[in-house]
Each structure stands twice: as C-alpha cells, then as structure tokens.
Design an enzyme around this catalytic site. Structure first.
Site, short mmCIF file in Angstrom:
data_model
loop_
_atom_site.label_atom_id
_atom_site.label_comp_id
_atom_site.label_asym_id
_atom_site.label_seq_id
_atom_site.Cartn_x
_atom_site.Cartn_y
_atom_site.Cartn_z
N LYS A 150 45.36 34.15 64.03
CA LYS A 150 45.03 33.10 63.05
C LYS A 150 45.58 33.50 61.68
CE LYS A 150 40.82 33.08 61.03
NZ LYS A 150 40.80 33.10 59.57
N ASN A 151 45.32 34.75 61.29
CA ASN A 151 45.64 35.17 59.92
C ASN A 151 47.11 35.48 59.71
OD1 ASN A 151 43.04 34.71 59.27
ND2 ASN A 151 42.42 36.85 59.19
N CYS B 113 32.54 30.90 49.81
CA CYS B 113 32.13 30.60 51.18
C CYS B 113 30.94 31.52 51.47
CB CYS B 113 33.27 30.83 52.16
SG CYS B 113 33.65 32.57 52.37
N ARG C 26 34.75 34.80 46.44
CA ARG C 26 36.17 34.77 46.81
C ARG C 26 37.05 34.07 45.77
NH1 ARG C 26 36.60 33.94 53.04
NH2 ARG C 26 38.54 35.04 52.71
N ASP D 36 36.83 42.29 59.05
CA ASP D 36 36.68 41.20 60.01
C ASP D 36 36.09 41.66 61.34
OD1 ASP D 36 39.67 39.31 59.05
OD2 ASP D 36 37.72 39.61 58.11
N ARG E 171 36.89 28.13 64.41
CA ARG E 171 37.92 28.35 63.38
C ARG E 171 38.83 29.51 63.78
NH1 ARG E 171 35.94 28.22 57.31
NH2 ARG E 171 38.17 28.55 57.21
C1 EPZ Z 1 42.02 37.64 54.07
O1 EPZ Z 1 41.20 36.93 53.16
C2 EPZ Z 1 41.64 37.15 55.46
N1 EPZ Z 1 41.93 35.71 55.58
C3 EPZ Z 1 40.17 37.41 55.71
O2 EPZ Z 1 39.89 37.01 57.05
C4 EPZ Z 1 39.92 38.92 55.59
O3 EPZ Z 1 38.55 39.17 55.76
C5 EPZ Z 1 40.38 39.40 54.21
O4 EPZ Z 1 41.76 39.05 53.99
C6 EPZ Z 1 40.25 40.91 54.06
O5 EPZ Z 1 41.01 41.56 55.03
C7 EPZ Z 1 43.20 35.33 55.84
O6 EPZ Z 1 44.11 36.13 55.99
C8 EPZ Z 1 43.44 33.86 55.99
P1 EPZ Z 1 41.33 39.34 50.03
P2 EPZ Z 1 41.52 37.00 51.57
O7 EPZ Z 1 42.06 38.57 49.00
O8 EPZ Z 1 42.96 37.16 51.36
C9 EPZ Z 1 38.74 39.86 46.11
C10 EPZ Z 1 38.64 35.98 58.73
O9 EPZ Z 1 37.49 36.22 59.14
N2 EPZ Z 1 39.71 38.96 45.44
O10 EPZ Z 1 42.04 40.48 50.71
O11 EPZ Z 1 40.83 35.84 50.94
C11 EPZ Z 1 37.94 39.16 47.19
O12 EPZ Z 1 36.83 38.49 46.64
C12 EPZ Z 1 38.91 35.96 57.25
O13 EPZ Z 1 39.62 35.76 59.48
C13 EPZ Z 1 39.54 38.70 44.08
O14 EPZ Z 1 38.62 39.19 43.43
O15 EPZ Z 1 40.80 38.34 51.16
C14 EPZ Z 1 37.54 40.30 48.08
O16 EPZ Z 1 36.39 40.93 47.55
C15 EPZ Z 1 37.65 36.12 56.44
N3 EPZ Z 1 40.44 37.87 43.47
C16 EPZ Z 1 38.73 41.26 47.99
O17 EPZ Z 1 39.47 40.85 46.82
C17 EPZ Z 1 41.49 37.30 44.14
O18 EPZ Z 1 42.28 36.57 43.53
C18 EPZ Z 1 39.69 41.20 49.17
O19 EPZ Z 1 39.93 39.84 49.42
C19 EPZ Z 1 41.62 37.57 45.53
C20 EPZ Z 1 40.73 38.42 46.15
#
Ligand code: EPZ
Length: 419
Positions: A22-23, A117, A122, A306, A398
């Site tokens: 998916k990702n 969410c 996020r 995850d 999803r």
């Molecule tokens: C990706 O989400 C994945 N989704 C998530 O999978 C996964 O849990 C996550 O990476 C961590 O590995 C997809 O790839 C579609 P991040 P993402 O940006 O990119 C903070 C699933 O279950 N952050 O790596 O949204 C954020 O709040 C999903 O398949 C900011 O503060 O995660 C978090 O604490 C859930 N500002 C940390 O960084 C930003 O602009 C890491 O989030 C962006 C992120």
C-alpha cells in the site's frame, strides 16, 4: 457497514501470497502526475486507499483502467483540475503526496490540509517548508494549501525529523526541478526505494536510493512505463504474527525478507523458528507459547511503527513481561483499551506500554479505530477463547487485501457480516 466475527483458538497453517505494498503504491500512483504519458502498474493491491487515490486523480482529470490481468493503466498526464478536494483528502492523509508532483508538473496546486487522524495530529509542516526551499510560494488558508512555483529550483534540503511522505514529496518534486536537489536525513523505508526505482525507470536521475542522503538531478520530462510494485512488508509481518499468536506455522510468499530484518529478528526472539529464502519466509511456532519481547519503534531499518500494535497483541499472550515503546506517533495506542477488554494486562506509561503476558484472553465485542489497531484486534481474536466481533472493519480494508479470505485459507474461523 461490516464487522468481522472470529471464532478463536485455531492454530494457523498454510501458505499465503503477499499483496503489493500500500505504502509503495500510493506515492507511485501520485508520481503518475509527473509523466507525459500513461503508466501501467502491476501488483497494486485492491485496497480502499488505492480506490481513494484513483478517485482523487480522476477528480483532477486523470483516467485509469483496471485491466483484466489486474494491471492498472493510469493516465494523469493532462490534469485539468489542480485542486485536491477536502471531501477526498479527509479520508486519506497520504493525499498530501499530490502536492509535490503537481507543483513540479503544473507549477501550482490547491490541496486540502489532510488534518489529523486517530494515531496523531500528523502535521505537514516539513512538506511545506521543504517545498518552499525548492522555490515554491505557499499559503495556508481556509483549510487549504495554496502553492505556486514558476519553476522549482534544486537545492540542499535537510529534514530535522525523518519523515516518509515528506521525503517522497520532495523526491517527486525534485525530479522535474531545475538543477540538483540533495535531501539529507531522508527516510530510508523500502517503499521510498521502490518509488525512486519507478521514477528512475520513468527517466528521473536519482542516486543514493535507500540511504539517508538522496540526490535528484532534475530532468525535462518523465515518460510512461510499466512497473511492478514491491510486496507489502507490513501485511507479511501481520500474517507472520497471526501464525505466532496461534502457535501455528505458515509460509509467506512474494516477499523481500531483507526488508523485514527487524521484524524477523523480533519474531525469532519470541522463540519462533524462521526460515527465509529469496522471496519467502516460513515461521513455525511448533505449538509453543511465544516468549515476551521488548519492542521500541523507530525509523527504517529499525522496528516499524506500523507493526507495533500487532506485536502488542502477541506480547499480550506471551510468556513473561515486556515493554513496547512507540517513538513515531503520539497516540498509536487505540488498540490498548480494546485488548484490555479481552483480558490483556497492559498499562500505558507515557509512550510505553508495560505488558504482563497472560496465558489466555477471551473474545469480546470490539471497535476498530485505525488500520493497524484493527489488525491487532484481529490477531487477538484469532488467539482468544470463543468469539470476537470487530466493528468498523472499513479501517482494515484500507490496508489489508481480502484479509478474511487469506486468514480462512490458513484455517481461521472468520467471517464478514453486515452490521
Ligand atoms: C508514513 O506516514 C506511512 N504512510 C505510515 O503508514 C507510517 O506509519 C509512517 O510513514 C511512519 O513510518 C504512508 O507511507 C502512506 P511520517 P507519514 O511523516 O509519512 C511527524 C500505515 O499504517 N511529521 O514519517 O505521514 C509525524 O507527525 C500508515 O500504513 C511532522 O511533524 O509519517 C510523525 O510523528 C500509518 N511534520 C513523524 O513525523 C511533517 O510535516 C513521522 O511521520 C511530517 C511528519
């Protein structure tokens, strides 16, 4: 709406094929915006997030055809509507991945803020800051991101926090920028490497793939290609835990074991017997109760967030005490109260769950809240005595393709019923 009804207690045995990731599929679908021609994807999973993405691309003027051989033909080369509307974006946060490609290809974008969410607020500030460093002007008002860029100019980007989709957004934006972009402290998840390999096949010039320093040399245009999406390591890990939690033995095929080293290492610590070959992983629990294992999530190649909820379910019935620490999201514990209602002994202390393994848990009527928490409840239901009912299984759909069919093929007593 639908719910899942599980009669627990069966040890799972058999073989299942991992679906496409998916990702990995989501960023690659958005990358189709960058191409001057249609692209064809094979191995994309049938998931509601994929459908949401296709609807969003269609809403913007893209077209797609699901071919009889299950390949996906997508033409996003001539978008007519540069708006990613709230009604679609609110259902899938990954829609933010439309921003980088639209700015690179069309020089403008209006994208609804995704909002938070269940697992956290996020924010997308790191996406926006990096795009501004590439020369975009960005204004946020009335819940929308208004972005413009006559031409994106390559530059040095340094993320002060590792972020998966922000890394992906900037990589995609930089492919058509003028000059070279270097991303420092880039996320290194295998799905990002899959996106980069697909972009390079389209004609991009990306190096440092899979490392924390990725360099993208801007090119004039990207072409149409056919590409097979990598397997879903989180789906595979979830099914391996399904075997471990029920004392069974399964083989997962169509998987890259090297992308799951941290997960495999932890499963071996539970006492599971694991054999890996080029594209299969076999786990055999030999009927034993798993040993409790301490978990701390981190960015790749550390233990993935995850898989945290799923491993919490396994620890709940394991022999011994364990701690599970979540370092990525601030609220990825929605499964804890539900598992506790099944008799799990879990105490949340800050971002750490203290788990005292119990010999058995009992089925209950549960509520799914987010994708991986729902998977955790299914795993607990497979191990529990008597019947578990899980409401709101749309969360599961999803990220898990035909989960009840795959589990049934392994001997689980599970069915989907209408509410
Ligand atoms: C990706 O989400 C994945 N989704 C998530 O999978 C996964 O849990 C996550 O990476 C961590 O590995 C997809 O790839 C579609 P991040 P993402 O940006 O990119 C903070 C699933 O279950 N952050 O790596 O949204 C954020 O709040 C999903 O398949 C900011 O503060 O995660 C978090 O604490 C859930 N500002 C940390 O960084 C930003 O602009 C890491 O989030 C962006 C992120």
């Amino acid at each position: 709406m639908y719910k899942l009804v599980i009669q627990g207690g069966n040890a799972l045995h058999g073989t299942i094929k991992t679906s496409g990731s998916k990702n990995s599929s989501l960023p690659i679908l958005f990358a189709s915006i960058l191409a001057d021609e249609p692209i064809t994807l094979t191995n994309t999973p049938h998931l509601s997030d994929i459908s949401t993405t296709l609807r969003l691309l269609m809403d913007m003027g893209g077209e797609f055809i699901l071919e009889s051989d299950n390949s996906l033909f997508i033409d996003s080369s001539k978008l007519t509507n540069l708006v990613a509307d709230y009604e679609l974006v609110k259902t899938m946060r990954a829609s933010i991945l439309v921003l980088g490609p639209m700015l690179a290809k069309y020089g403008e974008a209006k994208v609804s803020l995704p909002g938070g969410c269940a697992i956290g607020t996020r924010p997308v500030n790191l996406h926006l800051k990096a795009l501004e460093e590439l020369g975009a002007t960005i204004e946020v008002k009335n819940g929308y991101i208004y972005a413009k860029a006559k031409k994106l100019i390559g530059t040095e980007i340094c993320f002060n926090q590792v972020t998966v989709t922000a890394t992906e957004n900037i990589i995609m934006a930089a492919t058509l920028a003028q000059g070279t972009t270097t991303i420092n402290n880039a996320a290194q998840e295998p799905e990002i490497s899959d996106l980069c390999n697909c972009l390079n096949k389209m004609g991009a010039k990306i190096s440092g793939i899979g490392t924390s320093t990725v360099t993208i040399e801007g090119v004039k245009n990207l072409n149409g290609i056919t590409y097979s999406v990598c397997p879903d390591r989180i789906e595979a890990g979830t099914y391996l835990i399904a075997a471990a939690i029920t004392g069974g033995s399964i083989t997962v095929t169509n998987i890259h074991p090297q992308s799951m080293r941290s997960i495999i290492g932890k499963l071996i610590e539970t006492g599971a017997d694991i054999k890996t070959e080029k594209d299969t992983i076999t786990l055999d629990m030999k009927g034993k109760r798993p040993k409790a294992v301490n978990i701390k999530t981190g960015t790749y190649p550390n233990f993935p967030t995850d898989m945290q909820a799923q491993f919490t379910a396994l620890n709940s019935i394991a022999d011994g005490h364990s701690t599970i620490t979540e370092t990525i999201f601030e609220n990825r514990f929605m499964h804890i109260p539900e598992l506790s209602r099944m008799g799990a002994d879990l105490t949340l202390e800050g971002n750490t769950v203290v788990c005292k393994g119990v010999k058995s848990i009992t089925g209950a009527h549960l509520m799914a809240t987010d994708l991986r928490a729902s998977a955790s409840l299914v795993l607990a239901g497979l191990a529990a005595k008597n019947t578990t009912t899980i409401e709101r299984v749309y969360h599961l759909d999803r990220g898990y393709e035909t989960i009840e069919e795959k589990l049934k093929s392994l001997g689980a007593q599970i069915k989907r019923v209408q509410d």
